[in-house]
Design a protein around this motif. Structure first.
Motif, short mmCIF file in Angstrom:
data_model
loop_
_atom_site.label_atom_id
_atom_site.label_comp_id
_atom_site.label_asym_id
_atom_site.label_seq_id
_atom_site.Cartn_x
_atom_site.Cartn_y
_atom_site.Cartn_z
N PRO A 1 0.83 -1.22 0.00
CA PRO A 1 0.00 0.00 0.00
C PRO A 1 0.86 1.26 0.00
CG PRO A 1 -0.05 -1.05 2.16
CD PRO A 1 0.66 -2.01 1.26
N ILE A 2 0.46 2.21 -0.83
CA ILE A 2 1.17 3.48 -0.93
C ILE A 2 0.13 4.58 -1.17
CG2 ILE A 2 1.56 3.24 -3.40
CD1 ILE A 2 4.03 4.82 -0.90
N PHE A 3 0.28 5.73 -0.53
CA PHE A 3 -0.72 6.80 -0.62
C PHE A 3 -0.77 7.41 -2.02
CE2 PHE A 3 3.14 9.10 -0.04
CZ PHE A 3 2.96 10.36 -0.55
N ASP A 4 0.35 7.32 -2.76
CA ASP A 4 0.40 7.87 -4.11
C ASP A 4 1.38 7.02 -4.93
OD1 ASP A 4 0.40 9.34 -6.41
OD2 ASP A 4 1.14 11.19 -5.52
N GLU A 5 0.88 6.42 -6.03
CA GLU A 5 1.71 5.55 -6.85
C GLU A 5 2.93 6.28 -7.41
OE1 GLU A 5 1.62 2.32 -7.50
OE2 GLU A 5 -0.08 2.00 -6.16
N ALA A 6 2.77 7.57 -7.64
CA ALA A 6 3.89 8.35 -8.20
C ALA A 6 5.02 8.52 -7.19
CB ALA A 6 3.38 9.72 -8.66
N TYR A 7 4.72 8.29 -5.90
CA TYR A 7 5.75 8.46 -4.87
C TYR A 7 6.60 7.20 -4.70
CZ TYR A 7 7.73 10.56 -0.65
OH TYR A 7 8.58 11.13 0.27
N LYS A 8 6.19 6.09 -5.33
CA LYS A 8 6.93 4.84 -5.20
C LYS A 8 8.38 4.98 -5.66
CE LYS A 8 3.96 0.78 -5.18
NZ LYS A 8 3.56 -0.44 -5.94
N GLU A 9 8.59 5.60 -6.79
CA GLU A 9 9.95 5.72 -7.35
C GLU A 9 10.87 6.43 -6.37
OE1 GLU A 9 12.25 7.70 -11.21
OE2 GLU A 9 10.05 7.69 -11.08
N ILE B 1 4.00 -1.97 7.64
CA ILE B 1 4.25 -0.61 8.14
C ILE B 1 3.62 0.49 7.28
CG2 ILE B 1 6.41 -1.37 9.18
CD1 ILE B 1 7.89 0.03 6.90
N MET B 2 3.40 0.25 6.00
CA MET B 2 2.98 1.33 5.11
C MET B 2 1.56 1.87 5.37
SD MET B 2 5.51 2.31 3.57
CE MET B 2 4.64 3.52 2.58
N PRO B 3 0.58 1.07 5.82
CA PRO B 3 -0.73 1.68 6.12
C PRO B 3 -0.65 2.83 7.13
CG PRO B 3 -0.96 -0.70 6.00
CD PRO B 3 0.51 -0.39 5.91
N PHE B 4 0.24 2.67 8.14
CA PHE B 4 0.40 3.74 9.13
C PHE B 4 1.12 4.94 8.53
CE2 PHE B 4 3.36 5.68 12.20
CZ PHE B 4 2.45 6.28 13.04
N TYR B 5 2.21 4.68 7.80
CA TYR B 5 2.98 5.79 7.26
C TYR B 5 2.25 6.50 6.11
CZ TYR B 5 6.91 4.43 10.15
OH TYR B 5 7.72 4.16 11.23
N ASN B 6 1.31 5.82 5.46
CA ASN B 6 0.50 6.49 4.45
C ASN B 6 -0.32 7.63 5.06
OD1 ASN B 6 1.34 5.03 2.22
ND2 ASN B 6 -0.23 3.46 2.47
#
Length: 319
Positions: free
Chosen positions: A44-52, A86-91
């Protein structure tokens, strides 16, 4: 060089198709080619563009660190597990960083008020007037005379007449009226008149609808009755006596009836809407700007570094 397992850079260089190790500044090129193969799983990531950005930063941070597992497959298994945990919290932290506000404002109030008024009035007024009048006329006349004549003739005339007049009148009037009143007000002078006509950017609007219906009916009747009787008697005697007698009787009566009925019906509907929007923004309290600035600075977070810290256990803690 590796001491216990293998360094992350060797895994990335292998994914990038290199046969030998390379040094800076080619490191960023290696990471750009290999990061998608290292993070070949979904998380899970809040914005796909932030993955890179995030994946490149993780690879760069641990580029010279040895993985904490015997094989690359085992390392990727626990990397995927950690990222999903960890990513659900950090999102949520990332999303909160996107909120924009003025740190020196302690009041930001918006009040939207809408009030509707509906009123209906009905009135019925009825009035009735009736008047009667009667007139009687009696007239009687008697004439007598005596003469000595030679010849006599006797005659008698009788007459009787009656009359009756009736008249009726009815007047009806209907009147309907309606009105529509719309008031618009805006306290933003930068708006144009055309915006008001299009009901845009209004601070206050009022609509009044009214309709009135009047019905009036007047009925009158007039009745007149008259009768007249007349009797004439003439007596003449020829000889020694002449007698003349005349009697007139006249009777007349008149009856008049006037009826006036008036009905007035009124209906009035009134609808109005009070609508305004109030926005209060700024500094209202007694807190100093320095205190507000200090409090704002305490909210600064380096979320990327916190995510990297969560992944530290996946690498060797001895070097």
């Amino acid at each position: 060089m590796s001491t216990y397992t293998t360094e992350l850079r060797y895994i990335l260089e292998s994914y990038a198709g290199l046969d030998s190790s390379t040094e800076y500044p080619s490191v960023n090129t290696v990471i750009e080619k290999a990061r998608t193969k290292l993070f070949s799983f979904n998380y899970p990531i809040f914005d796909e563009a932030y993955k890179e950005h995030l994946e490149s930063l993780i690879c760069l941070h641990f580029y010279r660190r040895e993985i904490g597992f015997e094989t690359v497959g085992l390392f990727k298994l626990y990397l995927e597990q950690k990222m999903r945990e960890i990513m659900p919290f950090y999102n949520q932290l990332y999303k909160s960083e996107l909120l924009e506000f003025n740190p020196f404002y302690d009041v930001d109030l918006t009040r939207d008020h809408q009030l509707k008024h509906n009123a209906e009035e009905k009135s019925v007024n009825e009035s009735s007037n009736k008047s009667n009048s009667s007139e009687n006329f009696n007239n009687s006349t008697a004439v007598k005379s005596n003469d000595n004549t030679v010849q006599g003739v006797s005659s008698r005339d009788e007459g009787k007449s009656s009359s009756k007049n009736n008249s009726n009148a009815k007047n009806s009037t209907n009147a309907n009226s309606s009105s529509n009143n719309k008031q618009r007000y805006s306290d933003t002078p930068q708006g144009s008149i055309s915006d008001l006509e299009k009901d845009k950017y209004l601070t206050n609007a009022t609509i009044n609808d009214a309709s009135v219906k009047d019905i009036s009916t007047a009925i009158s009747s007039d009745e007149a009755t008259g009768s007249e009787e007349s009797t004439n008697t003439h007596t003449s005697n020829t000889g020694t006596e002449n007698k003349h007698e005349e009697t007139n009787n006249s009777t007349s009566s008149k009856t008049s009836t006037l009826t006036n009925n008036l009905t007035d019906n009124g209906n009035r509907n009134s609808n109005s809407i009070d609508d305004y929007l109030e926005h209060v923004k700024g500094k209202q309290g007694s807190t100093s700007y320095a205190s507000l600035l200090k409090e704002y600075r305490e909210t600064f977070l380096n979320i990327d570094l916190q995510v990297i810290g969560e992944l530290n256990t996946l690498f060797m803690l001895l070097w």
